[in-house]
Enzyme design. Structure first.
Site, PDB file in Angstrom:
ATOM      1  N   GLY A  80       0.793  -1.209   0.000  1.00  0.00           N
ATOM      2  CA  GLY A  80       0.000   0.000   0.000  1.00  0.00           C
ATOM      3  C   GLY A  80       0.827   1.261   0.000  1.00  0.00           C
ATOM      4  CG  ASP A 107      -3.691  -3.545   5.225  1.00  0.00           C
ATOM      5  OD1 ASP A 107      -4.690  -4.207   4.854  1.00  0.00           O
ATOM      6  OD2 ASP A 107      -2.853  -3.084   4.433  1.00  0.00           O
TER       7      ASP A 107
END
Ligand SMILES: *[C@@H]1O[C@H](CO)[C@@H](O)[C@H](O)[C@H]1NC(C)=O
Ligand SMILES: *[C@@H]1O[C@H](CO)[C@@H](O)[C@H](O)[C@H]1NC(C)=O
Ligand SMILES: *[C@@H]1O[C@H](CO)[C@@H](O)[C@H](O)[C@H]1NC(C)=O
Ligand SMILES: *[C@@H]1O[C@H](CO)[C@@H](O)[C@H](O)[C@H]1NC(C)=O
Ligand SMILES: *[C@@H]1O[C@H](CO)[C@@H](O)[C@H](O)[C@H]1NC(C)=O
Ligand SMILES: *[C@@H]1O[C@H](CO)[C@@H](O)[C@H](O)[C@H]1NC(C)=O
Ligand SMILES: *[C@@H]1O[C@H](CO)[C@@H](O)[C@H](O)[C@H]1NC(C)=O
Ligand SMILES: *[C@@H]1O[C@H](CO)[C@@H](O)[C@H](O)[C@H]1NC(C)=O
Ligand SMILES: *[C@@H]1O[C@H](CO)[C@@H](O)[C@H](O)[C@H]1NC(C)=O
Ligand SMILES: *[C@@H]1O[C@H](CO)[C@@H](O)[C@H](O)[C@H]1NC(C)=O
Ligand SMILES: *[C@@H]1O[C@H](CO)[C@@H](O)[C@H](O)[C@H]1NC(C)=O
Ligand SMILES: *[C@@H]1O[C@H](CO)[C@@H](O)[C@H](O)[C@H]1NC(C)=O
Length: 855
Positions: free
Chosen positions: A600, A717
């Site tokens: 990310g 995450d």
């Protein structure tokens, strides 16, 4: 074939024109008078302009310089006769009128094509019994094709295309048995093909496309041994394709698209003849069967169009042998499997449409070799993995559509090299991270669709460099901040901007504050980070010294910064003989060839130094998103310096340099859990015991983070992408870019990035993050490990369906588990269900989970 027809025509034409100037010594006045009066009568029926165009038509001898008239002294007594009329593209307006009264029995060539002639084709056209070449194409002729046309038994070339002819094709046309070339395309003909066509023994081309012919493609077509071009496209044929069609004919072009053809594509081809095949279009039918590997045996094939059928099976790797292929269109079928790597050999390929099938796997890097590719459409499939960076090498790409797949990871910056790209659609995938500012380099881009992903952060201001951009859609992401100041965003409707985190400007309905993100800047400003790189004596250690305050909340945690500093000093970049310079050199200044993954916030490289291998995560460079990246950089360092656990990836060191911001970790040879589960070969070795161990490892890591640290640390995450495996299949949780310390005093309302498919349902309506978010993600991972793939939409039904039998969901690529293992798996599924509870409060803590698992 084309050549033979046109050569013959050319010969006919040249002989006529040579002779046309000849003035015969002896002239049959009677014949000339008949021919002249016939032609003059026709002329008088045309409109004024046409008549003045034919002003040379005066007197009684057409062979005396009449425009467009050719003559010859073909008769025995040497008299001159009219043998050709060539008035193509002459703006003639009127009807064929009294053509039927002509006494033009010696006429061999009549070309009145490309005019504005209307009315019917007169039945007495059958009197022109010497005609070999008849071209009436591109007029506005109506009515039926007269059956008398069958009396033209010398006819070789007949062109009636591009008119408004209706009714069915007369049976009598079959009497013109010597036809070589027949073109009836683009009329309104209906009915079926007459049986009499079976007698065309010399036919080389049949074009009847764009009519409304129904019935079958006759079997006798396969007997046309000279047939090279067959175009029956856009009709209503509803038969099978004659199985022998490819066998005895000499087909070069075959177009049968847009009919209702059923059955399979004939496989029984004459291989010698297939070598000549150039163009195949069978799209928009109802054909089934596989895409034959035989097409690979057609070295001259330039177009293969089979879209919109009912084809199934895999793409044969043999197709890669058709190296002249320029267009391969297979959209909207039921194809499965992966794109064969052999496609890299299709070096002439310009268009590749595989959209709307059931293809899966990753895009093979070999597609990067397709240097002529202009148009790539892989939309609406089940492709997964990261977007292949080597697509950035297909420099001629003008249109790239990857929408509605399962691509994940960040948008690869490599795409920005595509100078010719006009259309880019990445919508409806699982892309995350920031939109890379490099996209601004796409100077030719007109349409950009990034909607329905999980992109986050600011839209880079560099987007304003996309000078051609007119249409954007960024809806359904988690983007925030001001829209770039450019027309495409200014005219973008709210639908193209909606459902983001907090965009402002233009049609978002939100004005941008004077200076967006000031607050954040201030915060960051306090956190001075300085890294000094010193060549140390002897072993060249990278010594990292931190000065200042690192942590967000230094008041509440006064010891953190110090702790971290000590930690790092005590263990200063313990990568053996590695220095900043070493790393940059080993990676050749972050050459993309060393990339092993994209997360990310950053790109992960594999650095191989003398004896050490390590993973280097370089944070995305971005002027606009500096703060954002810095946050995750900090979060990661902070979490990892605090965390020491065998199931958590080890941080070796980090660097914050004006040019590079990176972290250095131990390298995990095994790659991510996701990669292993997707890898057909390796997944077989990933047996049930190893899978149980991996799940336990992740549970231990989370338990440690949530319960055994000075403060609760939430990963935030967790996904199978972030669980890495070492050479012994031991799980290591990684990617702490979104990790945060749970602050018991605050509401913990914060941006939750997460990965779609792992985010708990409560985050749809609240921003409150708790350790139960990780518990939920862990539940997804359990199911994923057991099923061998992400449960996808199945997750929702699963959650409400406690009774699901274990055997229904077990990864079928592994042998059935032993009884003992099966027991453990059942327990695991039960744990997973509890972790996947809708209400965070109903989920167990990780402590309970680990206790449960070890029970
Ligand atoms: C016309 O025909 C005669 C006899 O067949 C031939 O000798 C003569 O050359 C021809 N004239 C032309 C102009 O072709
Ligand atoms: C028809 O004639 C016009 C001008 O008279 C010309 O521009 C055009 O190219 C011609 N078309 C064909 C197909 O020859
Ligand atoms: C028949 O006429 C059309 C329109 O002018 C032309 O495109 C076509 O080439 C002609 N056919 C032949 C074989 O000359
Ligand atoms: C074809 O020609 C024959 C005589 O040659 C004639 O009897 C017949 O009517 C013609 N057919 C058509 C359809 O004109
Ligand atoms: C063909 O079209 C004509 C009108 O153009 C119509 O009268 C006739 O019924 C149609 N025939 C068939 C078989 O559809
Ligand atoms: C086709 O040719 C055969 C002779 O080869 C003949 O008997 C038959 O009548 C012809 N059929 C048609 C439809 O013209
Ligand atoms: C084709 O013919 C069918 C009848 O056979 C008729 O219903 C249909 O409208 C026709 N289509 C076109 C495009 O002419
Ligand atoms: C094709 O030709 C062969 C031999 O010439 C003949 O026996 C056969 O019946 C023909 N097939 C069709 C479908 O007309
Ligand atoms: C095609 O033919 C079928 C009959 O075979 C008819 O029902 C249908 O209307 C036709 N379709 C078109 C588009 O002409
Ligand atoms: C295939 O085509 C070649 C070349 O036209 C021909 O010699 C051969 O007999 C054909 N084979 C078959 C099986 O039809
Ligand atoms: C293939 O195409 C090339 C170039 O168009 C041509 O020279 C060659 O004869 C073709 N080969 C066959 C077997 O038709
Ligand atoms: C597609 O092909 C399958 C067989 O492969 C058949 O069962 C199915 O009915 C076909 N579907 C359509 C729409 O033709």
């Amino acid at each position: 074939m084309g050549s033979s027809i046109f050569l013959t025509i050319a010969l006919i034409l040249s002989s006529f024109s040579n002779l046309s100037l000849a003035n015969a010594a002896k002239v049959s006045n009677l014949r000339i008078t008949n021919e002249a009066s016939s032609l003059l009568k026709w002329k008088s029926g045309l409109d004024k302009q046409s008549q003045s165009f034919l002003s040379s038509w005066i007197g009684s001898n057409p062979c005396q310089d009449w425009h467009g008239i050719g003559c010859s002294n073909i008769t025995t007594d040497g008299e001159n006769v009219v043998t050709s009329i060539q008035l193509s593209n002459s703006s003639l307006k009127g009807t064929l009128g009294d053509l039927d009264t002509w006494s033009l029995g010696n006429l061999e060539l009549l070309d009145l094509s490309l005019n504005s002639l209307s009315g019917i084709i007169p039945p007495k056209i059958g009197n022109l019994n010497s005609v070999k070449f008849l071209n009436l194409s591109s007029n506005q002729l109506t009515g039926l094709i007269p059956s008398s046309i069958g009396n033209l038994t010398n006819l070789h070339y007949l062109y009636l295309d591009n008119n408004i002819l209706s009714g069915s094709i007369p049976f009598e046309l079959g009497h013109a048995r010597d036809l070589i070339d027949l073109t009836l395309s683009k009329n309104m003909l209906n009915g079926t093909l007459p049986l009499s066509f079976r007698n065309f023994s010399r036919i080389e081309r049949i074009e009847i496309n764009d009519n409304n012919i129904s019935g079958s493609i006759p079997n006798y077509f396969a007997n046309y041994t000279r047939l090279e071009r067959l175009d029956l496209g856009k009709n209503n044929f509803s038969s099978v394709i004659p199985s022998e069609l490819g066998k005895r004919t000499a087909l070069v072009h075959l177009k049968l698209f847009m009919n209702n053809l059923i059955g399979s594509i004939p496989k029984d081809m004459n291989l010698t003849k297939m070598e000549e095949l150039d163009y195949i279009d069978l799209s928009n039918n109802k054909l089934y069967g596989e895409v034959s590997s035989n097409w690979g045996l057609c070295p001259n094939l330039t177009s293969l169009k089979l879209s919109n059928n009912n084809l199934s099976g895999k793409l044969s790797k043999e197709i890669g042998r058709a190296t002249r292929l320029g267009e391969l269109l297979l959209s909207s079928n039921h194809l499965v499997g992966e794109i064969p790597k052999s496609f890299e050999r299709l070096s002439s390929l310009m268009k590749l449409y595989l959209d709307n099938n059931k293809l899966s796997g990753t895009i093979p890097s070999e597609l990067g070799s397709l240097s002529n590719l202009e148009d790539l459409n892989l939309a609406k499939n089940s492709f997964s993995g990261m977007i292949q960076e080597r697509l950035g090498e297909c420099l001629k790409l003008r249109s790239l559509n990857l929408s509605s797949n399962r691509f994940e990871g960040v948008i690869p910056v490599h795409i920005s090299k595509l100078d010719n790209l006009e259309f880019l659609d990445l919508s409806e995938n699982n892309l995350f991270g920031n939109p890379p500012p490099q996209l601004g380099g796409l100077k030719a881009l007109e349409t950009l669709n990034l909607s329905h992903n999980s992109l986050a952060g600011y839209i880079p201001t560099s987007f304003i460099e996309m000078l051609s951009l007119t249409t954007v859609d960024i809806s359904f992401n988690q983007l925030e901040g001001p829209l770039p100041k450019m027309l495409a965003f200014e005219v973008a409707p709210i639908e193209a901007l909606r459902n983001n985190k907090q965009l402002c400007g233009y049609n978002t309905g939100l004005d941008c504050p004077m200076e967006q993100g000031n607050q954040d800047k201030e915060n960051i400003g306090l956190k001075v980070i300085l890294i000094i790189v010193l060549p140390s004596l002897g072993c060249m250690l990278l010594v990292v010294v931190m000065i200042g305050i690192f942590l967000y909340d230094n008041k509440r945690n006064p010891n953190d910064a110090k702790l971290m500093q000590q930690e790092i000093e005590a263990n200063p970049f313990t990568i053996g003989k590695m220095t900043y310079r070493n790393i940059i050199d080993a990676l050749e200044d972050f050459d993309p060839k060393y990339i092993v993954g994209v997360g990310g916030f950053g790109t992960v490289y594999k650095a191989e130094l003398l004896s050490e291998v390590c993973a280097v995560k370089k944070f995305h460079e971005s002027e606009d998103n500096k703060m954002y990246n810095l946050k995750s950089f900090e979060a990661e360092i902070r979490a990892l310096t605090e965390l020491r656990h065998q199931n958590i990836v080890k941080l070796y060191g980090f660097c914050l340099h004006p040019r590079h911001m990176f972290l250095v970790y131990e390298f995990m040879v095994g790659g991510s859990l996701r990669m292993v589960l997707c890898d057909k070969e390796r997944v077989v070795d990933f047996d049930w015991e190893k899978r149980l161990a991996v799940v336990n490892g992740v549970a231990n890591a989370l338990c440690y983070m949530h319960h055994n640290c000075s403060q609760t640390i939430i990963h935030g995450d967790l996904s199978s992408n972030n669980v890495l495996l070492d050479s012994d299949w031991v799980a290591h949780v990684s990617d702490f870019g979104t990790a945060r310390v749970l602050d018991p005093d605050s509401s913990n309302k914060t941006t939750f990035i997460g990965t779609i498919g792992y985010v708990p349902p409560e985050l749809a309506y609240t921003m409150k993050v708790s350790e139960k978010c990780d518990v939920y993600s862990f539940g997804v991972i359990i199911i994923e490990v057991i099923m061998g793939k992400h449960p996808g939409d199945f997750l929702n039904s699963l959650r409400d369906m406690n009774g699901t039998s274990l055997t229904e969901i077990l990864d079928r690529r592994l042998p059935s588990p032993s009884n003992q293992i099966e027991k453990k798996l059942k327990l695991l599924v039960a744990v997973a269900f509890s972790c996947l509870q809708k209400s965070p409060h109903s989920r167990p803590s990780m402590l309970e989970v680990t206790l449960g698992l070890s029970a």
